[in-house]
Design a protein around this motif. Structure first.
Motif, PDB file in Angstrom:
ATOM      1  N   LYS A  31      -7.375 -45.691   8.694  1.00 11.25           N
ATOM      2  CA  LYS A  31      -7.706 -44.435   9.364  1.00 11.25           C
ATOM      3  C   LYS A  31      -8.829 -44.681  10.368  1.00 11.25           C
ATOM      4  O   LYS A  31      -9.814 -45.345  10.068  1.00 11.25           O
ATOM      5  CB  LYS A  31      -8.146 -43.401   8.326  1.00 11.25           C
ATOM      6  CG  LYS A  31      -8.468 -42.059   8.926  1.00 11.25           C
ATOM      7  CD  LYS A  31      -8.838 -41.051   7.867  1.00 11.25           C
ATOM      8  CE  LYS A  31      -9.175 -39.718   8.519  1.00 11.25           C
ATOM      9  NZ  LYS A  31      -9.481 -38.697   7.512  1.00 11.25           N
ATOM     10  N   GLU A  52      -3.801 -41.114   9.816  1.00  6.30           N
ATOM     11  CA  GLU A  52      -3.506 -41.158   8.392  1.00  6.30           C
ATOM     12  C   GLU A  52      -2.535 -42.298   8.099  1.00  6.30           C
ATOM     13  O   GLU A  52      -1.549 -42.478   8.808  1.00  6.30           O
ATOM     14  CB  GLU A  52      -2.864 -39.834   7.962  1.00  6.30           C
ATOM     15  CG  GLU A  52      -2.484 -39.764   6.511  1.00  6.30           C
ATOM     16  CD  GLU A  52      -1.759 -38.471   6.146  1.00  6.30           C
ATOM     17  OE1 GLU A  52      -1.585 -38.241   4.956  1.00  6.30           O
ATOM     18  OE2 GLU A  52      -1.369 -37.706   7.058  1.00  6.30           O
ATOM     19  N   LYS A  54       0.139 -43.391   5.425  1.00  6.14           N
ATOM     20  CA  LYS A  54       0.928 -42.687   4.414  1.00  6.14           C
ATOM     21  C   LYS A  54       1.516 -43.671   3.397  1.00  6.14           C
ATOM     22  O   LYS A  54       1.729 -44.838   3.717  1.00  6.14           O
ATOM     23  CB  LYS A  54       2.015 -41.881   5.114  1.00  6.14           C
ATOM     24  CG  LYS A  54       1.393 -40.869   6.105  1.00  6.14           C
ATOM     25  CD  LYS A  54       2.421 -40.099   6.824  1.00  6.14           C
ATOM     26  CE  LYS A  54       2.839 -38.955   5.933  1.00  6.14           C
ATOM     27  NZ  LYS A  54       3.767 -38.046   6.606  1.00  6.14           N
ATOM     28  N   ASN A  56       4.432 -44.139   2.305  1.00  3.92           N
ATOM     29  CA  ASN A  56       5.760 -44.687   2.608  1.00  3.92           C
ATOM     30  C   ASN A  56       5.715 -45.712   3.747  1.00  3.92           C
ATOM     31  O   ASN A  56       6.724 -45.989   4.381  1.00  3.92           O
ATOM     32  CB  ASN A  56       6.741 -43.561   2.940  1.00  3.92           C
ATOM     33  CG  ASN A  56       6.344 -42.773   4.172  1.00  3.92           C
ATOM     34  OD1 ASN A  56       5.250 -42.945   4.713  1.00  3.92           O
ATOM     35  ND2 ASN A  56       7.224 -41.891   4.612  1.00  3.92           N
ATOM     36  N   THR A  58       4.307 -45.507   6.640  1.00  5.05           N
ATOM     37  CA  THR A  58       4.322 -44.928   7.980  1.00  5.05           C
ATOM     38  C   THR A  58       2.928 -44.393   8.260  1.00  5.05           C
ATOM     39  O   THR A  58       2.082 -44.319   7.371  1.00  5.05           O
ATOM     40  CB  THR A  58       5.357 -43.791   8.121  1.00  5.05           C
ATOM     41  OG1 THR A  58       4.994 -42.707   7.268  1.00  5.05           O
ATOM     42  CG2 THR A  58       6.761 -44.279   7.829  1.00  5.05           C
ATOM     43  N   TYR A  59       2.700 -44.016   9.518  1.00  6.04           N
ATOM     44  CA  TYR A  59       1.369 -43.596   9.947  1.00  6.04           C
ATOM     45  C   TYR A  59       1.465 -42.371  10.830  1.00  6.04           C
ATOM     46  O   TYR A  59       2.422 -42.206  11.587  1.00  6.04           O
ATOM     47  CB  TYR A  59       0.694 -44.731  10.736  1.00  6.04           C
ATOM     48  CG  TYR A  59       0.469 -45.952   9.888  1.00  6.04           C
ATOM     49  CD1 TYR A  59      -0.745 -46.155   9.257  1.00  6.04           C
ATOM     50  CD2 TYR A  59       1.475 -46.888   9.698  1.00  6.04           C
ATOM     51  CE1 TYR A  59      -0.959 -47.261   8.456  1.00  6.04           C
ATOM     52  CE2 TYR A  59       1.273 -47.997   8.900  1.00  6.04           C
ATOM     53  CZ  TYR A  59       0.054 -48.176   8.278  1.00  6.04           C
ATOM     54  OH  TYR A  59      -0.150 -49.267   7.477  1.00  6.04           O
ATOM     55  N   ASN A  60       0.449 -41.524  10.740  1.00  2.49           N
ATOM     56  CA  ASN A  60       0.281 -40.432  11.695  1.00  2.49           C
ATOM     57  C   ASN A  60      -0.744 -40.902  12.720  1.00  2.49           C
ATOM     58  O   ASN A  60      -1.798 -41.432  12.354  1.00  2.49           O
ATOM     59  CB  ASN A  60      -0.201 -39.160  11.004  1.00  2.49           C
ATOM     60  CG  ASN A  60       0.868 -38.551  10.120  1.00  2.49           C
ATOM     61  OD1 ASN A  60       2.040 -38.905  10.195  1.00  2.49           O
ATOM     62  ND2 ASN A  60       0.469 -37.610   9.279  1.00  2.49           N
ATOM     63  N   ASP A  69       4.737 -39.911  11.065  1.00  2.10           N
ATOM     64  CA  ASP A  69       5.676 -40.805  10.381  1.00  2.10           C
ATOM     65  C   ASP A  69       6.138 -41.970  11.264  1.00  2.10           C
ATOM     66  O   ASP A  69       7.321 -42.308  11.296  1.00  2.10           O
ATOM     67  CB  ASP A  69       6.880 -40.023   9.846  1.00  2.10           C
ATOM     68  CG  ASP A  69       6.484 -39.024   8.775  1.00  2.10           C
ATOM     69  OD1 ASP A  69       5.557 -39.324   7.992  1.00  2.10           O
ATOM     70  OD2 ASP A  69       7.091 -37.934   8.717  1.00  2.10           O
TER      71      ASP A  69
END
Length: 104
Positions: A31, A52, A54, A56, A58-60, A69
């Motif tokens: 982050k 963020e 995540k 799974n 994936t990233y924001n 995602d």
């Protein structure tokens, strides 16, 4: 956007397809980390920041627009001076080193 300047003239292939062999440990982003995201719609790497990570894998991301995602294979760390790269100088691929970044 940033394009890498290499020691020798030629095309540097930074598309996600050329980056899939990186070690999994290199694919963990934190982050707040400044990264580049491969924008399929723009067909190039764009600047972003991790909002963020995540569970799974994936990233924001934030950037020109918020992306949610984003899969890890569409994210890379920003290239710094001294980063080893390969570039295509017809008719062969040649090892090179990033010596600077140009805004374009």
């Amino acid at each position: 956007q940033l394009s890498s300047v290499v020691r020798q003239q030629g095309h540097v292939d930074f598309s996600p397809a050329t980056q899939h062999n990186e070690h999994a440990a290199d694919r963990s982003f934190s982050k707040g980390e400044d990264v580049e995201h491969y924008s399929i719609s723009q067909g190039e790497w764009v600047l972003a920041q991790v909002l963020e990570a995540k569970p799974n894998n994936t990233y924001n991301l934030s950037g020109l627009s918020c992306q949610v995602d984003v899969p890890y294979h569409q994210i890379r760390r920003r290239h710094q001076n001294g980063t080893a790269v390969i570039h295509f100088s017809h008719p062969v691929w040649k090892p090179s080193e990033v010596q600077g970044l140009n805004a374009d």
